[in-house]
Design a protein around this motif. Sequence first.
Motif, PDB file in Angstrom:
ATOM      1  N   ASP A   1       4.701  -0.990  -1.314  1.00 11.57           N
ATOM      2  CA  ASP A   1       4.393  -2.367  -0.863  1.00 11.57           C
ATOM      3  C   ASP A   1       5.150  -3.395  -1.703  1.00 11.57           C
ATOM      4  N   VAL A   2       5.201  -3.166  -3.010  1.00  6.85           N
ATOM      5  CA  VAL A   2       5.858  -4.134  -3.905  1.00  6.85           C
ATOM      6  C   VAL A   2       7.343  -4.235  -3.546  1.00  6.85           C
ATOM      7  N   VAL A   3       7.983  -3.100  -3.348  1.00  8.90           N
ATOM      8  CA  VAL A   3       9.415  -3.104  -3.004  1.00  8.90           C
ATOM      9  C   VAL A   3       9.618  -3.846  -1.683  1.00  8.90           C
ATOM     10  N   ARG A   4       8.780  -3.529  -0.704  1.00  4.71           N
ATOM     11  CA  ARG A   4       8.905  -4.145   0.628  1.00  4.71           C
ATOM     12  C   ARG A   4       8.660  -5.652   0.546  1.00  4.71           C
ATOM     13  N   MET A   5       7.647  -6.054  -0.197  1.00  2.00           N
ATOM     14  CA  MET A   5       7.294  -7.484  -0.249  1.00  2.00           C
ATOM     15  C   MET A   5       8.321  -8.294  -1.019  1.00  2.00           C
TER      16      MET A   5
ATOM     17  N   ARG B   1      -2.642 -17.954  -2.003  1.00  2.87           N
ATOM     18  CA  ARG B   1      -2.395 -17.112  -0.816  1.00  2.87           C
ATOM     19  C   ARG B   1      -1.138 -16.241  -0.987  1.00  2.87           C
ATOM     20  N   LEU B   2      -1.080 -15.580  -2.101  1.00  2.85           N
ATOM     21  CA  LEU B   2      -0.005 -14.616  -2.370  1.00  2.85           C
ATOM     22  C   LEU B   2      -0.583 -13.207  -2.275  1.00  2.85           C
ATOM     23  N   PRO B   3       0.254 -12.227  -1.934  1.00  4.72           N
ATOM     24  CA  PRO B   3      -0.284 -10.872  -1.776  1.00  4.72           C
ATOM     25  C   PRO B   3      -0.735 -10.254  -3.105  1.00  4.72           C
ATOM     26  N   TRP B   4      -1.864  -9.567  -3.066  1.00  8.06           N
ATOM     27  CA  TRP B   4      -2.418  -8.970  -4.287  1.00  8.06           C
ATOM     28  C   TRP B   4      -1.416  -7.998  -4.912  1.00  8.06           C
ATOM     29  N   GLN B   5      -0.634  -7.344  -4.068  1.00  4.77           N
ATOM     30  CA  GLN B   5       0.288  -6.325  -4.590  1.00  4.77           C
ATOM     31  C   GLN B   5       1.276  -6.928  -5.597  1.00  4.77           C
ATOM     32  N   LEU B   6       1.758  -8.168  -5.308  1.00  7.86           N
ATOM     33  CA  LEU B   6       2.736  -8.779  -6.221  1.00  7.86           C
ATOM     34  C   LEU B   6       2.062  -9.298  -7.486  1.00  7.86           C
ATOM     35  N   GLY B   7       0.813  -9.710  -7.364  1.00  7.87           N
ATOM     36  CA  GLY B   7       0.065 -10.110  -8.558  1.00  7.87           C
ATOM     37  C   GLY B   7      -0.152  -8.899  -9.461  1.00  7.87           C
ATOM     38  N   ALA B   8      -0.499  -7.784  -8.853  1.00  4.10           N
ATOM     39  CA  ALA B   8      -0.711  -6.559  -9.639  1.00  4.10           C
ATOM     40  C   ALA B   8       0.592  -6.148 -10.325  1.00  4.10           C
ATOM     41  N   ALA B   9       1.723  -6.365  -9.646  1.00  2.00           N
ATOM     42  CA  ALA B   9       3.024  -6.008 -10.249  1.00  2.00           C
ATOM     43  C   ALA B   9       3.326  -6.907 -11.450  1.00  2.00           C
ATOM     44  N   PHE B  10       2.985  -8.190 -11.328  1.00  2.00           N
ATOM     45  CA  PHE B  10       3.198  -9.139 -12.445  1.00  2.00           C
ATOM     46  C   PHE B  10       2.361  -8.702 -13.649  1.00  2.00           C
ATOM     47  N   PHE B  11       1.106  -8.370 -13.409  1.00  2.00           N
ATOM     48  CA  PHE B  11       0.237  -7.876 -14.494  1.00  2.00           C
ATOM     49  C   PHE B  11       0.816  -6.587 -15.098  1.00  2.00           C
TER      50      PHE B  11
ATOM     51  N   ASN C   1      -5.550  -1.433 -13.271  1.00  2.00           N
ATOM     52  CA  ASN C   1      -4.886  -2.620 -12.743  1.00  2.00           C
ATOM     53  C   ASN C   1      -4.891  -2.619 -11.206  1.00  2.00           C
ATOM     54  N   THR C   2      -4.366  -1.577 -10.612  1.00  2.00           N
ATOM     55  CA  THR C   2      -4.264  -1.554  -9.142  1.00  2.00           C
ATOM     56  C   THR C   2      -5.643  -1.675  -8.504  1.00  2.00           C
ATOM     57  N   LEU C   3      -6.598  -0.909  -9.032  1.00  2.00           N
ATOM     58  CA  LEU C   3      -7.902  -0.872  -8.365  1.00  2.00           C
ATOM     59  C   LEU C   3      -8.708  -2.142  -8.634  1.00  2.00           C
ATOM     60  N   SER C   4      -8.493  -2.801  -9.772  1.00  2.00           N
ATOM     61  CA  SER C   4      -9.187  -4.074 -10.016  1.00  2.00           C
ATOM     62  C   SER C   4      -8.648  -5.155  -9.070  1.00  2.00           C
ATOM     63  N   TRP C   5      -7.338  -5.177  -8.874  1.00  2.00           N
ATOM     64  CA  TRP C   5      -6.787  -6.153  -7.908  1.00  2.00           C
ATOM     65  C   TRP C   5      -7.325  -5.856  -6.508  1.00  2.00           C
ATOM     66  N   ARG C   6      -7.415  -4.603  -6.156  1.00  2.00           N
ATOM     67  CA  ARG C   6      -7.961  -4.242  -4.837  1.00  2.00           C
ATOM     68  C   ARG C   6      -9.430  -4.673  -4.746  1.00  2.00           C
ATOM     69  N   TRP C   7     -10.148  -4.531  -5.857  1.00  2.00           N
ATOM     70  CA  TRP C   7     -11.563  -4.913  -5.878  1.00  2.00           C
ATOM     71  C   TRP C   7     -11.706  -6.418  -5.612  1.00  2.00           C
TER      72      TRP C   7
END
Length: 402
Positions: free
Chosen positions: A103-107, A164-174, A186-192
């Motif tokens: 998802d990160v690569v695609r986004m 309104r940014l995708p969670w996937q890119l926020g998780a990548a920044f973290f 990290n991934t699962l907390s952003w999903r939560w």
Amino acid sequence: MDIRFPLTRTAARDRLAAFIPLAGRAYASRRNHDGGPDGAATTSLLSPAIRRRLISEHEVAAAAVAAHGFGGAEKFVQEICWRTYWVGWLQQRPEIWTRWQADVVRMEAMLADDGKWQRRYEQALAGTTGIDCFDAWVQELMETGWLHNHVRMSFASIWCFTLRLPWQLGAAFFYKHLLDACPASNTLSWRWVVGLQTAGKTYLARADLIRDLSGGRFRVEAPLAREAAPWPADEIPPPIPVPPAMHADARARTGLFVTTEDTSLEQLDLPGLVAVAATPAIGGTPAPLKQRVAMAMLADGLDRAANRFGLEPERVDALGTDAMRDWAARHQLTQIVTADAPVGPVKDRLDALAPALAADGVRLVRLRRAWDDVAWPYARKGFFAFKPAMPKLLALPPGALA
Ligand SMILES: Cc1cc2nc3c(=O)[nH]c(=O)nc-3n(C[C@H](O)[C@H](O)[C@H](O)COP(=O)(O)OP(=O)(O)OC[C@H]3O[C@@H](n4cnc5c(N)ncnc54)[C@H](O)[C@@H]3O)c2cc1C
């Protein structure tokens, strides 16, 4: 800038000792408050050390229970177990990790086609959104590699629901900056936060709470989102069983291989040990501070192992398999022992390494800590179903790879 986090096992143990008086009632009542990078810590600040196992979850939890009793330390032990739960959960659903990476690569590629979205994204990464708390947290994350838990929740909520940014890119920044960056937590907390882990339950950041928990450091005058609609649900694959733990052969000619996943392998008892090496690879494109901290912890782990076994510390670049095969051949190893790495880049490397070594007649033994072995089977459903694991974890005997 001084690094606020322990980089050696000795420093991690000192930090634990200093924090223990606060791990009981004080932690339960004050842990959500955040004084910022210069304020007094209300939590242990042990996450980078625990992430790389300079110190183990078992040691930290047992010390808190010894000081405060289980009842007194319950909140703290529960938080430690959240990490264990997330790691065990992802271990049984690795697809969630690979999906996030794709998802990160695609986004990131899509950003080029959407000017409006790109501008918001760039403002978020630069900390120029005009939301005072968020902009300060961006600077804090980049300068220190760490954010308080409640701040991470508010940050992720503002990223997803206000900006309104995708969670996937926020998780990548973290993931790029956090010194404790953990594929699972990290991934699962952003999903939560966006309602993908606990169906329909999202986290909405509130200006009054941010003001209060920051001790008034932020005014939060820019409007924050007033609702947090859950992200469209994705498919969660059914859990795949965890493979049984491996065991080392006491008679084999053995090399010990330290990775950034577990830097305390001197605790092992390995009679046939003839060589000790470490790999500097941590995967991804880490921020320089994250890389520096990981390397300092690895160097400490390698030195401790080499000293304990009276061997020369070596470094092996395991990005490819050839260097590792050479190392095994040079020492005529028939077995390489390392710590089992949960889902993430180091596991991917070990997965590739095992068959290449096997072709040379060298067995790669991935030892799992007793803590993980007991806990992971309980991490199939929600955290509630995980709770019966807690007394079993606390009852583990202290010592080798608990
Ligand atoms: C969006 C988001 C991303 C996060 N990413 C990570 C990450 O990549 N790596 C990581 O270790 N933690 C992550 N966390 C969890 C948590 O924020 C940190 O573990 C915590 O802030 C570490 O501070 P501390 O060591 O002072 O924790 P303490 O409160 O002293 O807790 C002791 C230990 O328990 C564990 N822990 C505490 N709270 C949590 C939690 N909520 N979830 C999982 N483990 C916890 C940590 O290992 C921590 O060191 C994330 C949380 C959120 C909301």
